[in-house]
Design a protein around this motif. Structure first.
Motif, PDB file in Angstrom:
ATOM      1  N   GLY A 109       0.812  -1.204   0.000  1.00 12.21           N
ATOM      2  CA  GLY A 109       0.000   0.000   0.000  1.00 12.21           C
ATOM      3  C   GLY A 109       0.846   1.255   0.000  1.00 12.21           C
ATOM      4  N   ILE A 110       0.214   2.392  -0.261  1.00 13.53           N
ATOM      5  CA  ILE A 110       0.985   3.641  -0.341  1.00 13.53           C
ATOM      6  C   ILE A 110       1.591   4.003   1.006  1.00 13.53           C
ATOM      7  N   PHE A 111       0.968   3.601   2.100  1.00  6.35           N
ATOM      8  CA  PHE A 111       1.477   3.992   3.419  1.00  6.35           C
ATOM      9  C   PHE A 111       2.652   3.133   3.879  1.00  6.35           C
ATOM     10  N   ASP A 112       3.015   2.126   3.078  1.00  6.98           N
ATOM     11  CA  ASP A 112       4.249   1.398   3.362  1.00  6.98           C
ATOM     12  C   ASP A 112       5.464   2.271   3.072  1.00  6.98           C
ATOM     13  N   TRP A 152      -4.636   6.134  12.991  1.00  9.12           N
ATOM     14  CA  TRP A 152      -3.538   5.375  12.409  1.00  9.12           C
ATOM     15  C   TRP A 152      -3.737   3.880  12.727  1.00  9.12           C
ATOM     16  N   PHE A 153      -4.781   3.317  12.124  1.00  6.23           N
ATOM     17  CA  PHE A 153      -5.072   1.884  12.253  1.00  6.23           C
ATOM     18  C   PHE A 153      -4.550   1.219  10.989  1.00  6.23           C
ATOM     19  N   LYS A 154      -3.319   0.733  11.056  1.00 11.31           N
ATOM     20  CA  LYS A 154      -2.626   0.267   9.849  1.00 11.31           C
ATOM     21  C   LYS A 154      -3.192  -1.064   9.351  1.00 11.31           C
ATOM     22  N   LYS A 155      -3.743  -1.853  10.256  1.00  8.88           N
ATOM     23  CA  LYS A 155      -4.282  -3.154   9.856  1.00  8.88           C
ATOM     24  C   LYS A 155      -5.747  -3.226  10.254  1.00  8.88           C
ATOM     25  N   THR A 156      -6.287  -4.427  10.278  1.00  7.48           N
ATOM     26  CA  THR A 156      -7.700  -4.631  10.579  1.00  7.48           C
ATOM     27  C   THR A 156      -8.126  -3.865  11.829  1.00  7.48           C
ATOM     28  N   TYR A 182     -19.217  13.363   9.411  1.00 12.48           N
ATOM     29  CA  TYR A 182     -18.064  12.966  10.220  1.00 12.48           C
ATOM     30  C   TYR A 182     -17.218  12.026   9.368  1.00 12.48           C
ATOM     31  N   ILE A 183     -15.994  12.471   9.068  1.00 15.56           N
ATOM     32  CA  ILE A 183     -15.091  11.714   8.196  1.00 15.56           C
ATOM     33  C   ILE A 183     -14.060  10.994   9.048  1.00 15.56           C
ATOM     34  N   VAL A 184     -13.920   9.683   8.828  1.00 14.57           N
ATOM     35  CA  VAL A 184     -12.915   8.874   9.515  1.00 14.57           C
ATOM     36  C   VAL A 184     -11.855   8.473   8.496  1.00 14.57           C
ATOM     37  N   CYS A 185     -10.602   8.773   8.794  1.00 18.51           N
ATOM     38  CA  CYS A 185      -9.488   8.419   7.896  1.00 18.51           C
ATOM     39  C   CYS A 185      -8.700   7.256   8.486  1.00 18.51           C
ATOM     40  N   ILE A 186      -8.409   6.256   7.664  1.00 18.45           N
ATOM     41  CA  ILE A 186      -7.552   5.144   8.072  1.00 18.45           C
ATOM     42  C   ILE A 186      -6.551   4.860   6.952  1.00 18.45           C
ATOM     43  N   PRO A 187      -5.352   4.348   7.284  1.00 18.24           N
ATOM     44  CA  PRO A 187      -4.310   4.152   6.271  1.00 18.24           C
ATOM     45  C   PRO A 187      -4.304   2.755   5.640  1.00 18.24           C
ATOM     46  N   HIS A 188      -5.463   2.108   5.548  1.00 14.79           N
ATOM     47  CA  HIS A 188      -5.523   0.828   4.848  1.00 14.79           C
ATOM     48  C   HIS A 188      -6.913   0.656   4.242  1.00 14.79           C
ATOM     49  N   TYR A 247     -27.459   8.686  15.718  1.00 10.53           N
ATOM     50  CA  TYR A 247     -27.414  10.063  15.237  1.00 10.53           C
ATOM     51  C   TYR A 247     -27.964  10.124  13.811  1.00 10.53           C
ATOM     52  N   PRO A 248     -29.284  10.166  13.642  1.00 12.46           N
ATOM     53  CA  PRO A 248     -29.894  10.102  12.303  1.00 12.46           C
ATOM     54  C   PRO A 248     -29.479  11.237  11.372  1.00 12.46           C
ATOM     55  N   ASP A 249     -29.106  12.390  11.913  1.00 14.51           N
ATOM     56  CA  ASP A 249     -28.752  13.538  11.075  1.00 14.51           C
ATOM     57  C   ASP A 249     -27.261  13.592  10.737  1.00 14.51           C
ATOM     58  N   LEU A 250     -26.507  12.584  11.153  1.00 15.47           N
ATOM     59  CA  LEU A 250     -25.060  12.575  10.919  1.00 15.47           C
ATOM     60  C   LEU A 250     -24.705  11.606   9.792  1.00 15.47           C
ATOM     61  N   GLU A 251     -23.927  12.080   8.828  1.00 17.81           N
ATOM     62  CA  GLU A 251     -23.422  11.229   7.746  1.00 17.81           C
ATOM     63  C   GLU A 251     -22.007  10.771   8.111  1.00 17.81           C
ATOM     64  N   LEU A 252     -21.819   9.469   8.208  1.00 21.95           N
ATOM     65  CA  LEU A 252     -20.504   8.907   8.512  1.00 21.95           C
ATOM     66  C   LEU A 252     -19.812   8.527   7.209  1.00 21.95           C
ATOM     67  N   VAL A 253     -18.608   9.047   7.005  1.00 17.05           N
ATOM     68  CA  VAL A 253     -17.874   8.847   5.750  1.00 17.05           C
ATOM     69  C   VAL A 253     -16.507   8.253   6.059  1.00 17.05           C
ATOM     70  N   LEU A 254     -16.091   7.280   5.256  1.00 20.62           N
ATOM     71  CA  LEU A 254     -14.776   6.643   5.429  1.00 20.62           C
ATOM     72  C   LEU A 254     -13.834   7.092   4.329  1.00 20.62           C
ATOM     73  N   TRP A 255     -12.686   7.642   4.741  1.00 27.93           N
ATOM     74  CA  TRP A 255     -11.595   7.903   3.808  1.00 27.93           C
ATOM     75  C   TRP A 255     -10.539   6.832   4.074  1.00 27.93           C
ATOM     76  N   ASP A 256     -10.509   5.803   3.218  1.00 32.37           N
ATOM     77  CA  ASP A 256      -9.532   4.735   3.395  1.00 32.37           C
ATOM     78  C   ASP A 256      -8.316   4.994   2.518  1.00 32.37           C
ATOM     79  N   GLU A 257      -7.426   4.031   2.475  1.00 32.59           N
ATOM     80  CA  GLU A 257      -6.184   4.198   1.714  1.00 32.59           C
ATOM     81  C   GLU A 257      -6.468   4.509   0.254  1.00 32.59           C
TER      82      GLU A 257
END
Length: 518
Positions: A2-5, A73-77, A103-109, A141-151
């Motif tokens: 992956g790019i984060f390696d 910084w959750f590099k694996k599962t 609400y955006i959650v970023c993880i490196p995988h 939280y019905p009015d909250l959009e949860l978004v994932l920004w993964d690798e």
């Protein structure tokens, strides 16, 4: 792989560096992908103490909507405990900012998909677990959009033209790093060691001005303190004037009208000061024009005269005495022109020309300020000798030569420098100061013609407008000359300098500090 390696954490540590990268991408995403206008404000709150459940946010000043980002910084599962951390962050963020809509959650995988396990059962993979987690958040939280920004998503953001330089900065071993900038600065200052050691023994006025021009927590806090003192008096005076106008007996309509007009003038002045205060607390993303505040002092003086007349008639003496004291206190406050000038120093001018005769300490002042910025991690200083610049060089060539680069194109250079500068953003005590790319050019009169400097000033403005990130981490050019004629561009603030405005240091001290910090 992956790019984060191949992630280059720039000596911050993986977790902090990943947070920094995600915040930089988030800011650019708001400006470019979402096209947020000036009703939206960006703020990075990581350095302001405590856990607010997010690293940074975009805020709509008209409808109070928040969009937040959290980097993990959750590099694996992602484990169940880590899902618990994310849930805690979301709960905290919503508790502090109930109008959070995304609400955006970023993880490196990348999340694993549906697959067969070794025991011939079907595993939902991480995608299934994330889906269930997202559903639980939607229920809470019905009015909250949860978004994932993964690798994969982060990789796509890095491929966009707006982020080319960031990709090089964070995923290659580039020279745009603290050690590279420190080495370039030490090399530039070493060349001054035998040529410039003036005697300087004064109050450091130039250093104070430059701190205000580039921005420091201390200079902003000092100006906020001045404004707060003004606001305290204004609020008290407006309140008492309003109370005075509400007296039913013993006042003519003309006197009530005079009190009301005074109250309105003071309240309007306080509103303008409050707007400046907000600007000092959350620095705008780009340079702004600071308008003069027009205060109708005639209305205040007329009301004061009316109150004095009333006092002489022994009417409402308690109100009258309090009003006269408050008006006297108001008269002793720093003037709006003085405060306006300080605001313009920090928010309106991208460039500054310091003019002073030889021996006034311009060079040593610049060297000291550059070394101080680097040592304190306040801005990204680049020190340049004007005499070493060729006539037709543009800023790309000038900065590349100063830092020892050779293969950086325009977009990559400015975006990478912006990423490096962003690492020096400060957020303390509720005050945000955006780090600047501080280019300090010494000896303008050693390189002619003057028209070429006007062209470079205009080119610097165009660069700040063109490249993402430079909107908020502006290219600030500070220039020193012994002659007054080099710069005529309206975008350059001119500061005259005498020995009374030099900082209390010398070039040898600046060189020693820079050498020790390496």
């Amino acid at each position: 792989m992956g790019i984060f390696d191949k992630f280059n954490n720039q000596d911050l540590g993986d977790e902090e560096a990943f947070e920094e990268l995600c915040c930089q991408l988030f800011e650019t995403w708001g400006m470019r992908a979402m096209g947020f206008d000036n009703t939206w404000a960006y703020r990075d709150i990581r350095g302001d103490g405590g856990d607010g459940g997010i690293e940074a946010y975009w805020f709509n000043t008209e409808n109070s909507e928040y969009i937040g980002i959290q980097a993990k910084w959750f590099k694996k599962t992602i484990s169940q405990a880590q899902y618990g951390q994310i849930r805690h962050s979301i709960d905290t963020a919503i508790g502090l900012r109930p109008s959070l809509t995304k609400y955006i959650v970023c993880i490196p995988h990348n999340l694993t998909s549906l697959r067969n396990s070794k025991n011939e059962t079907v595993s939902l993979g991480e995608e299934g677990t994330w889906k269930m987690f997202a559903e639980s958040i939607a229920q809470a939280y019905p009015d909250l959009e949860l978004v994932l920004w993964d690798e994969h998503f982060i990789g796509n953001l890095l491929q966009e033209p707006a982020n080319e330089g960031r990709q090089r900065f964070w995923f290659e071993r580039t020279a745009v790093n603290p050690d590279g900038v420190r080495l370039a600065l030490r090399r530039a200052i070493e060349e001054l060691k035998d040529r410039y050691v003036p005697e300087i023994a004064d109050d450091g006025g130039m250093a104070v001005f430059l701190d205000s021009f580039f921005g420091t927590i201390e200079s902003r806090a000092a100006l906020i303190e001045e404004i707060d003192a003004c606001l305290d008096v204004c609020h008290d005076l407006a309140y008492v004037a309003d109370s005075f106008a509400s007296v039913e007996d013993g006042l003519t309509d003309e006197l009530k009208e005079s009190a009301t007009k005074c109250r309105d003038v003071i309240a309007g002045y306080a509103d303008s000061l409050s707007a400046w205060r907000r600007m000092l607390v959350t620095e705008p993303q780009a340079l702004v024009e600071i308008d003069n505040i027009v205060v109708d002092y005639g209305a205040i003086e007329h009301f004061e005269s009316d109150v004095q007349d009333l006092k002489e008639k022994y009417k409402l003496t308690g109100h009258a005495d309090e009003l006269i004291k408050l008006i006297d206190r108001f008269r002793e406050l720093p003037g709006e022109y003085e405060i306006c000038g300080k605001m313009r120093d920090g928010f309106s001018y991208p460039h500054c020309l310091v003019i002073g005769e030889q021996g006034t300490g311009k060079t040593c002042g610049f060297a000291s300020e550059a070394a101080g910025f680097l040592e304190d991690g306040k801005h990204l200083p680049i020190f340049i000798r004007a005499g070493e610049i060729n006539e037709h060089d543009g800023w790309k060539k000038i900065v590349n030569n100063a830092l020892g680069f050779s293969d950086w194109d325009e977009a990559e250079l400015w975006q990478a420098l912006s990423s490096s500068a962003a690492m020096h953003d400060k957020c303390e005590g509720g005050i945000t100061v955006r780090a600047k790319i501080a280019v300090l050019v010494d000896g303008l009169d050693e390189r002619q013609p003057a028209s070429s400097w006007n062209a470079l000033v205009r080119q610097g403005d165009a660069i700040s407008r063109e490249y993402p990130g430079l909107d908020s981490h502006t290219l600030h050019v500070l220039m020193a000359s012994s002659a007054a004629e080099p710069i005529t561009s309206g975008n350059a603030f001119i500061m005259s300098m005498t020995k009374a405005t030099c900082p209390p240091t010398n070039c040898s001290t600046a060189i020693s500090n820079t050498t020790q910090s390496t």
